[in-house]
Design an enzyme around this catalytic site. Structure first.
Site, mmCIF file in Angstrom:
data_model
loop_
_atom_site.group_PDB
_atom_site.id
_atom_site.type_symbol
_atom_site.label_atom_id
_atom_site.label_comp_id
_atom_site.label_asym_id
_atom_site.label_seq_id
_atom_site.Cartn_x
_atom_site.Cartn_y
_atom_site.Cartn_z
ATOM 1 N N LYS A 118 32.960 24.622 10.975
ATOM 2 C CA LYS A 118 32.249 25.841 11.415
ATOM 3 C C LYS A 118 30.743 25.608 11.554
ATOM 4 C CE LYS A 118 33.812 28.291 7.945
ATOM 5 N NZ LYS A 118 34.865 27.436 7.403
ATOM 6 N N THR A 119 30.150 25.005 10.531
ATOM 7 C CA THR A 119 28.695 24.824 10.546
ATOM 8 C C THR A 119 28.263 23.945 11.711
ATOM 9 O OG1 THR A 119 28.493 25.144 8.162
ATOM 10 C CG2 THR A 119 26.736 23.920 9.245
ATOM 11 N N GLU A 144 28.177 31.762 12.258
ATOM 12 C CA GLU A 144 29.230 31.088 11.504
ATOM 13 C C GLU A 144 30.028 32.159 10.769
ATOM 14 O OE1 GLU A 144 29.795 27.807 7.933
ATOM 15 O OE2 GLU A 144 28.031 27.717 9.216
#
Length: 473
Positions: free
Chosen positions: A126-127, A170
């Site tokens: 995600k990051t 995010e």
């Protein structure tokens, strides 16, 4: 601590003075930064001082080190980290004063209002995907607002309130936070069991992602990486609901497909094809690893769906230099390179060790891994130990407890027992302060030392470099 989400979430500018309990964490600090840039009066507290707190102070926040009831005086709204416990004196004082008490997810939803949000979800990646999409949109001239679970290596920030209409966020599933958002579009990098301390079962975890589909604007879109079975199934479910689905990855049938992947040093490249097989160009990154190429093609698909130019997006992806704690180079001394990464799940360990192997070249990979959470270690510890065997030498730390209590039956020794390396190549070192010296003892010129984990293991790399530098003297 679990705090209910309010039925109505006003805009951030309507919250009065906002106090963050645990403001130094990646999630809360990003929200606080956006609010500060919008003129909201912000205060907060954290257990330890850090560069993150210094940066928030420079933006105008009043930040305390340590938690005390008097810190909330004058606050109208408290936003509380999930790691904070109910007996925290600031939480107790807020409840007694009848202040608005919110979880992180509500704070995030309040800053999304008025923006066209693209939520980046998934068990892993995600990051990096959020960061890549942000970088691509900046290069395309979009000036997005963004919140990321880690600092951009180039800027040192994890959030910014842009002038454009798009908000790249995010979307964390660990505590169900992503079910509070209402994005226009979304990305799902992968879906496989994690955070079972919150969800209980793999089925419940996957059901949360199915529920996430109902949060996406029917006129919006979902990007899925079809090489992952869970994400592919989610894409099929989304399509059955009438959502526009863009499939990406290495698999045949992907709308954007990667072929001819190559990895040399810290560079990764792939040829980009459309659904018909026609070549669109080359995707080139300054970060190593197959998983990062998959993250990048997902970001590219989202950028294209938002209407931006392919070449500009590719330029932005190619210019991205990484996110802190994601295969981040810490330095080199005595011929040993030191990297740090956030991997804390077996799949993430596998991906980062593959990347480390490409970076190491002819050298060996020496890894220090710190398990994160007792519950995760109990469930995945054996598999973690197996994946760590991709390194040449392994040092396992004890479990980083975070929001859980210790369990004497669940320690780093579980991973060592499961690791198939020879006994002299793997060790359990529960004394945190002894880890740097142990890594230096094992490393030799040409090797790459990689510290892995979501906890305090990130502090080990600089200490390793200090010891190596002392050897050079």
């Amino acid at each position: 601590m679990k705090i209910p989400v309010p039925d109505t979430i006003p805009s951030a500018t309507e919250l009065g003075r906002v106090h963050f309990v645990g403001i130094g964490g990646a999630g809360l600090s990003a929200i606080a930064r956006i609010m500060l840039e919008r003129g909201v009066t912000v205060s907060g507290s954290d257990g330890n001082d850090s560069p993150t707190l210094d940066a928030l102070r420079e933006l105008g926040a009043t930040v305390h080190v340590g938690h005390a009831a008097e810190n909330v005086a004058g606050a109208d709204t408290l936003i509380v980290s999930t790691a904070v416990r109910e007996e925290n004196p600031e939480v107790v004082a807020a409840v007694e004063a009848g202040l608005r008490l919110w979880p992180r997810s509500a704070g995030m939803a309040s800053i999304m209002q008025g923006k066209r949000t693209v939520a980046v979800a998934g068990t892993h990646g995600k990051t990096t995907t959020t960061s890549l999409l942000t970088s691509a949109l900046i290069a395309a001239g979009a000036d997005p607002t963004f919140t990321v679970g880690g600092d951009f290596a180039a800027t040192g920030t994890n959030a910014h309130d842009g002038t454009g209409e798009v908000f790249v966020a995010e979307a964390d599933e660990s505590d169900g936070a992503f079910l509070v958002y209402s994005p226009f579009g979304a990305v799902a990098t992968n879906v496989e069991a994690d955070h079972l301390d919150h969800f209980g079962t793999e089925e419940a975890y996957k059901a949360a992602f199915a529920s996430f589909l109902d949060r996406i604007d029917p006129a919006g879109f979902l990007v899925v990486v079809v090489d992952d079975e869970g994400a592919a199934e989610l894409g099929d479910a989304a399509e059955a609901k009438g959502l526009t689905v863009i499939r990406v990855g290495e698999s045949e049938g992907a709308d954007l497909r990667l072929v001819d992947l190559t990895f040399v040093g810290n560079r990764s490249t792939a040829t980009l094809l459309d659904a018909s097989g026609a070549e669109l160009g080359t995707l080139a990154l300054q970060i190593p690893g197959r998983h990062y190429l998959l993250d990048a093609v997902a970001a590219l698909a989202a950028g294209l769906r938002l209407g931006h130019d392919l070449d500009a997006l590719l330029e932005g992806l190619g210019g991205f230099t990484g996110t802190r704690r994601r295969m981040e180079r810490k330095g080199e001394a005595a011929g040993v390179r030191v990297y740090d990464s956030y991997a804390h799940h077996p799949v993430e360990i596998k991906g980062d060790l593959q990347a480390a192997r490409a970076l190491a070249g002819e050298g060996r990979v020496v890894v220090a891994f710190q398990p994160h959470l007792v519950s995760r270690t109990r469930i995945f510890g054996e598999q973690m130990g197996v994946e760590l065997a991709a390194a040449d030498e392994v040092v396992v730390l004890d479990v980083y407890l975070a929001r859980e209590d210790a369990d004497p039956e669940v320690t780093g020794a579980l991973l060592v027992a499961a690791c198939p390396l020879d006994d002299d190549k793997v060790a359990f070192v529960p004394d945190f302060d002894a880890v740097p010296a142990e890594l230096v003892r094992r490393a030799r010129p040409g090797d790459l030392v990689l510290t892995l984990g979501a906890g305090t293991v990130t502090q080990v790399g600089p200490r390793v470099l200090e010891l190596l530098e002392a050897q050079e003297d």
